[in-house]
Design a protein around this motif. Sequence first.
Motif, PDB file in Angstrom:
ATOM      1  N   TYR A 546       0.842  -1.209   0.000  1.00 61.63           N
ATOM      2  CA  TYR A 546       0.000   0.000   0.000  1.00 61.63           C
ATOM      3  C   TYR A 546       0.880   1.264   0.000  1.00 61.63           C
ATOM      4  O   TYR A 546       0.622   2.210  -0.763  1.00 61.63           O
ATOM      5  CB  TYR A 546      -0.911  -0.001   1.230  1.00 61.63           C
ATOM      6  N   ILE A 547       1.900   1.280   0.852  1.00 63.05           N
ATOM      7  CA  ILE A 547       2.758   2.464   0.959  1.00 63.05           C
ATOM      8  C   ILE A 547       3.511   2.700  -0.343  1.00 63.05           C
ATOM      9  O   ILE A 547       3.685   3.847  -0.781  1.00 63.05           O
ATOM     10  CB  ILE A 547       3.723   2.310   2.147  1.00 63.05           C
ATOM     11  N   ASN A 548       3.963   1.628  -0.981  1.00 59.78           N
ATOM     12  CA  ASN A 548       4.674   1.782  -2.251  1.00 59.78           C
ATOM     13  C   ASN A 548       3.806   2.489  -3.292  1.00 59.78           C
ATOM     14  O   ASN A 548       4.297   3.254  -4.129  1.00 59.78           O
ATOM     15  CB  ASN A 548       5.093   0.413  -2.793  1.00 59.78           C
ATOM     16  N   GLU A 549       2.531   2.240  -3.220  1.00 56.75           N
ATOM     17  CA  GLU A 549       1.607   2.816  -4.199  1.00 56.75           C
ATOM     18  C   GLU A 549       1.259   4.260  -3.882  1.00 56.75           C
ATOM     19  O   GLU A 549       1.012   5.058  -4.797  1.00 56.75           O
ATOM     20  CB  GLU A 549       0.336   1.959  -4.255  1.00 56.75           C
ATOM     21  N   ASN A 556       9.840   9.404   4.152  1.00 55.07           N
ATOM     22  CA  ASN A 556      10.307   8.712   5.353  1.00 55.07           C
ATOM     23  C   ASN A 556       9.115   7.968   5.975  1.00 55.07           C
ATOM     24  O   ASN A 556       8.054   8.558   6.184  1.00 55.07           O
ATOM     25  CB  ASN A 556      10.883   9.706   6.366  1.00 55.07           C
ATOM     26  N   ILE A 557       9.334   6.683   6.299  1.00 58.81           N
ATOM     27  CA  ILE A 557       8.260   5.823   6.793  1.00 58.81           C
ATOM     28  C   ILE A 557       8.655   5.261   8.158  1.00 58.81           C
ATOM     29  O   ILE A 557       9.802   4.861   8.366  1.00 58.81           O
ATOM     30  CB  ILE A 557       7.993   4.650   5.822  1.00 58.81           C
ATOM     31  N   LEU A 558       7.693   5.229   9.072  1.00 62.98           N
ATOM     32  CA  LEU A 558       7.914   4.632  10.392  1.00 62.98           C
ATOM     33  C   LEU A 558       7.356   3.209  10.410  1.00 62.98           C
ATOM     34  O   LEU A 558       6.269   2.951   9.872  1.00 62.98           O
ATOM     35  CB  LEU A 558       7.216   5.453  11.475  1.00 62.98           C
ATOM     36  N   THR A 572      12.787   5.620   2.913  1.00 61.44           N
ATOM     37  CA  THR A 572      13.654   5.406   4.068  1.00 61.44           C
ATOM     38  C   THR A 572      12.802   4.930   5.235  1.00 61.44           C
ATOM     39  O   THR A 572      11.850   5.606   5.623  1.00 61.44           O
ATOM     40  CB  THR A 572      14.397   6.693   4.457  1.00 61.44           C
ATOM     41  N   ILE A 573      13.153   3.768   5.800  1.00 59.90           N
ATOM     42  CA  ILE A 573      12.353   3.151   6.852  1.00 59.90           C
ATOM     43  C   ILE A 573      13.037   3.366   8.200  1.00 59.90           C
ATOM     44  O   ILE A 573      14.216   3.063   8.368  1.00 59.90           O
ATOM     45  CB  ILE A 573      12.165   1.642   6.598  1.00 59.90           C
ATOM     46  N   TYR A 574      12.289   3.856   9.161  1.00 61.14           N
ATOM     47  CA  TYR A 574      12.773   4.043  10.529  1.00 61.14           C
ATOM     48  C   TYR A 574      12.000   3.100  11.454  1.00 61.14           C
ATOM     49  O   TYR A 574      10.769   3.100  11.460  1.00 61.14           O
ATOM     50  CB  TYR A 574      12.557   5.489  11.000  1.00 61.14           C
ATOM     51  N   SER A 575      12.723   2.331  12.238  1.00 64.78           N
ATOM     52  CA  SER A 575      12.075   1.477  13.237  1.00 64.78           C
ATOM     53  C   SER A 575      11.922   2.245  14.543  1.00 64.78           C
ATOM     54  O   SER A 575      12.791   3.041  14.909  1.00 64.78           O
ATOM     55  CB  SER A 575      12.899   0.208  13.474  1.00 64.78           C
ATOM     56  N   PHE A 576      10.829   1.995  15.246  1.00 68.81           N
ATOM     57  CA  PHE A 576      10.620   2.660  16.535  1.00 68.81           C
ATOM     58  C   PHE A 576       9.746   1.768  17.405  1.00 68.81           C
ATOM     59  O   PHE A 576       9.008   0.906  16.927  1.00 68.81           O
ATOM     60  CB  PHE A 576       9.980   4.031  16.332  1.00 68.81           C
ATOM     61  N   MET A 577       9.859   1.932  18.714  1.00 70.04           N
ATOM     62  CA  MET A 577       9.071   1.152  19.665  1.00 70.04           C
ATOM     63  C   MET A 577       8.058   1.999  20.429  1.00 70.04           C
ATOM     64  O   MET A 577       7.183   1.478  21.084  1.00 70.04           O
ATOM     65  CB  MET A 577       9.997   0.447  20.660  1.00 70.04           C
ATOM     66  N   SER A 578       8.216   3.319  20.366  1.00 63.08           N
ATOM     67  CA  SER A 578       7.237   4.231  20.963  1.00 63.08           C
ATOM     68  C   SER A 578       7.419   5.589  20.312  1.00 63.08           C
ATOM     69  O   SER A 578       8.435   5.847  19.641  1.00 63.08           O
ATOM     70  CB  SER A 578       7.425   4.326  22.476  1.00 63.08           C
ATOM     71  N   GLU A 579       6.469   6.477  20.541  1.00 63.21           N
ATOM     72  CA  GLU A 579       6.565   7.813  19.965  1.00 63.21           C
ATOM     73  C   GLU A 579       7.733   8.590  20.556  1.00 63.21           C
ATOM     74  O   GLU A 579       8.264   9.515  19.924  1.00 63.21           O
ATOM     75  CB  GLU A 579       5.254   8.568  20.180  1.00 63.21           C
ATOM     76  N   ASP A 580       8.165   8.201  21.748  1.00 56.36           N
ATOM     77  CA  ASP A 580       9.318   8.865  22.364  1.00 56.36           C
ATOM     78  C   ASP A 580      10.594   8.654  21.553  1.00 56.36           C
ATOM     79  O   ASP A 580      11.519   9.477  21.611  1.00 56.36           O
ATOM     80  CB  ASP A 580       9.535   8.346  23.790  1.00 56.36           C
ATOM     81  N   ASP A 581      10.651   7.535  20.810  1.00 57.78           N
ATOM     82  CA  ASP A 581      11.868   7.225  20.047  1.00 57.78           C
ATOM     83  C   ASP A 581      12.119   8.227  18.930  1.00 57.78           C
ATOM     84  O   ASP A 581      13.259   8.346  18.451  1.00 57.78           O
ATOM     85  CB  ASP A 581      11.771   5.814  19.442  1.00 57.78           C
ATOM     86  N   ILE A 582      11.092   8.921  18.493  1.00 56.78           N
ATOM     87  CA  ILE A 582      11.278   9.838  17.369  1.00 56.78           C
ATOM     88  C   ILE A 582      11.149  11.302  17.789  1.00 56.78           C
ATOM     89  O   ILE A 582      11.259  12.197  16.946  1.00 56.78           O
ATOM     90  CB  ILE A 582      10.273   9.537  16.238  1.00 56.78           C
ATOM     91  N   ASP A 583      10.908  11.525  19.077  1.00 58.27           N
ATOM     92  CA  ASP A 583      10.851  12.908  19.553  1.00 58.27           C
ATOM     93  C   ASP A 583      12.215  13.576  19.377  1.00 58.27           C
ATOM     94  O   ASP A 583      13.246  12.999  19.708  1.00 58.27           O
ATOM     95  CB  ASP A 583      10.456  12.954  21.032  1.00 58.27           C
ATOM     96  N   GLU A 590       5.816  10.357   6.731  1.00 58.59           N
ATOM     97  CA  GLU A 590       4.568  10.407   5.974  1.00 58.59           C
ATOM     98  C   GLU A 590       3.579   9.324   6.403  1.00 58.59           C
ATOM     99  O   GLU A 590       2.380   9.578   6.505  1.00 58.59           O
ATOM    100  CB  GLU A 590       4.869  10.271   4.477  1.00 58.59           C
ATOM    101  N   TYR A 591       4.077   8.123   6.645  1.00 59.70           N
ATOM    102  CA  TYR A 591       3.216   7.021   7.060  1.00 59.70           C
ATOM    103  C   TYR A 591       3.854   6.282   8.232  1.00 59.70           C
ATOM    104  O   TYR A 591       5.085   6.300   8.415  1.00 59.70           O
ATOM    105  CB  TYR A 591       3.002   6.012   5.917  1.00 59.70           C
ATOM    106  N   ALA A 592       3.008   5.599   9.009  1.00 56.60           N
ATOM    107  CA  ALA A 592       3.472   4.712  10.081  1.00 56.60           C
ATOM    108  C   ALA A 592       2.755   3.377   9.936  1.00 56.60           C
ATOM    109  O   ALA A 592       1.533   3.332   9.756  1.00 56.60           O
ATOM    110  CB  ALA A 592       3.200   5.316  11.458  1.00 56.60           C
ATOM    111  N   VAL A 593       3.542   2.299   9.999  1.00 57.22           N
ATOM    112  CA  VAL A 593       2.993   0.941   9.975  1.00 57.22           C
ATOM    113  C   VAL A 593       3.053   0.411  11.405  1.00 57.22           C
ATOM    114  O   VAL A 593       4.111   0.404  12.025  1.00 57.22           O
ATOM    115  CB  VAL A 593       3.797   0.026   9.037  1.00 57.22           C
TER     116      VAL A 593
END
Length: 628
Positions: A546-549, A556-558, A572-583, A590-593
């Motif tokens: 879906y994101i590719n389309e 940048n994608i979470l 570019t994919i960023y891994s995270f475990m909570s919203e604090d990780d990207i503060d 643009e999107y979060a999976v």
Amino acid sequence: MRKFLSGVRAAHALIILIAVNLFLAYLIGDQYGQTWDEPSFYLYGERSFEAYSLGLSGRPLVPDRHIFFLDLRYYGPFYTSLGWKIVDLLTPVLNDWAYPDLWHLVNFGFFQVALISLYFLAKRYMSQWMAFFVVLLFNTQPLIFGHAFINPKDIPFLSFFLVSSTLGFYMADAVKTVEEDEQKSGSYPQFQLHLAILVGLFVLTFVGKDLIYSAIQSLVSALYSAPTETFLGKIFSLMVGNSNRLPLENYVHKAFSAHLERTVLYLLLILSVGRKLYLVRLGKKKPELVLRINTQLWVLVLISGLFLGLATSIRLLAPFAGLLVAIYALGTRGKNSFPVLIYYFSLAAFTCYLTWPFLWDSPLYNFFEAFQVMRDFPFTAEVRFMGDNISPLNLPWYYIPFLITVQSTEPAVLLAWVGFIFLIFTIWKHNLYGNLVLLGWFILPIGLQIFLSSNAYDNFRQFLFVLPPMFVLAGIGLESLLSMVKHRTTRGLVYVICILPGLIGLVTLHPVQYIYYNGFVGGVSGAEGNFELDYWLTSYREAASYINEHASPNANILAFGSAFNGARDDLTIYSFMSEDDIDGLDVTFEYAVITTRFSSHLDVFEDAELVYEVRRGGALLAVVRKLP
């Protein structure tokens, strides 16, 4: 047509099944998502293969790179090393396949080895065609089929454990009774046993070198520290002289490097052979130093010992297969199996040592360290079971038996119970030890987990290796039931009914078949919220489509957790475990999976727009949110 079918054997059907599997893997193997664990595991394989290359060339390893790689050093690296090399060779051939997809193809390829082994195991308990049906039932289990692609840990271990066990049972059957005249003289079996013990001790000088070093260090230290006027002091002075002494470490290293223990073994071998020659000459017999060659037996010893060692170099539970083989061999062949078992375990130990770089420096110490860590693996997350999030240490005793019951198809479970009851009532009539090891294979690992309260998580994937005997029991149960059915059409209908639930699950859950639950808990939809579903986040592969389309160029994608594969190259994919990780990050996403595991999709970016859902079997597995 009937004449043609009558000429088809079960072995031919097995070959056809494997060919169909491989063709199917080529068609769908690039549709499975990457699991949470795969990236680090495959990197471990690459570095371990590099360690093999350095070891063979005599060059030193880089400890942090080749040995102490995360906690993966406690897993044997054989399969990942071999798989990495195969993937490396396949890359230019299947250059349109992504790297994880090639691994999935290799994983499924090795799963075929398990099917072949299961056929030969089942054939020991039932007819050939029923043994083939056991393989077919096993192959069409959605849980197993899904894991066969995405699981580089437990499925290869299942395959090698199954091969080593099955070969070991055939090896034990090949041990022949010693001829009567040799039993009377006693020379032939004694010589065999002596020779086997010497071989075992010689292998111990490699796999137990750290123990030998500790013993030598203690002995030399006692001699070194003894006063000159004492007996030990005089011995040490006689050995090194009365001149200025070197540091203790020098003498320890010199004594260890001399390998006096191997010299002693060589002398004992010469004495043993010389004694045998002397006894043969007194008896005026032809000099049969080793044995009357039983080619089948020694080929099986070589192959089964090799596979047991390789299985141990995948996971430390593999020696349990050797224990099953030893129980069966001793029960059916008695003391005549002693030499064979010593060769078998010696070869396995040496193979494991050679293929596991973590053991090269300190084999026994590091092996038992790995055993302790794997027994109490530090998994700190909670497990979803019966609607509650539970610590792995507080799971109920029936956790694994219950999950096996609800994640296998209903016919497999019911037939296994029928087979178990049938076997219990007939266990003493024939093949006593064969029946005992079959039951022990299934019951003992689960029983020990319950008794020791060992960590369990990700459902029961670490116990997939106990499933083959369950399906053999299912075959025994079905064969006992069908013995009362004479009509061919009825028998054929029974076969179809047994296979149908698995086939439906394979199709409807593709490509996340490993989340399968049967009707006992209401299927996957009934398991939603109550049990673990997509705990490895493989559903992210569909989210990537879906994101590719829809994603903007270079967006940048979470991805919550990890294992996000199949994305466009420009993303570019960023891994995270909570919203604090990207503060604080100066990045616009643009999107979060987000996975639905532990209801994460309800807590993370809950105010962002929900634009896509990944569902299978009526259950929600992951969501895509568009970030403002």
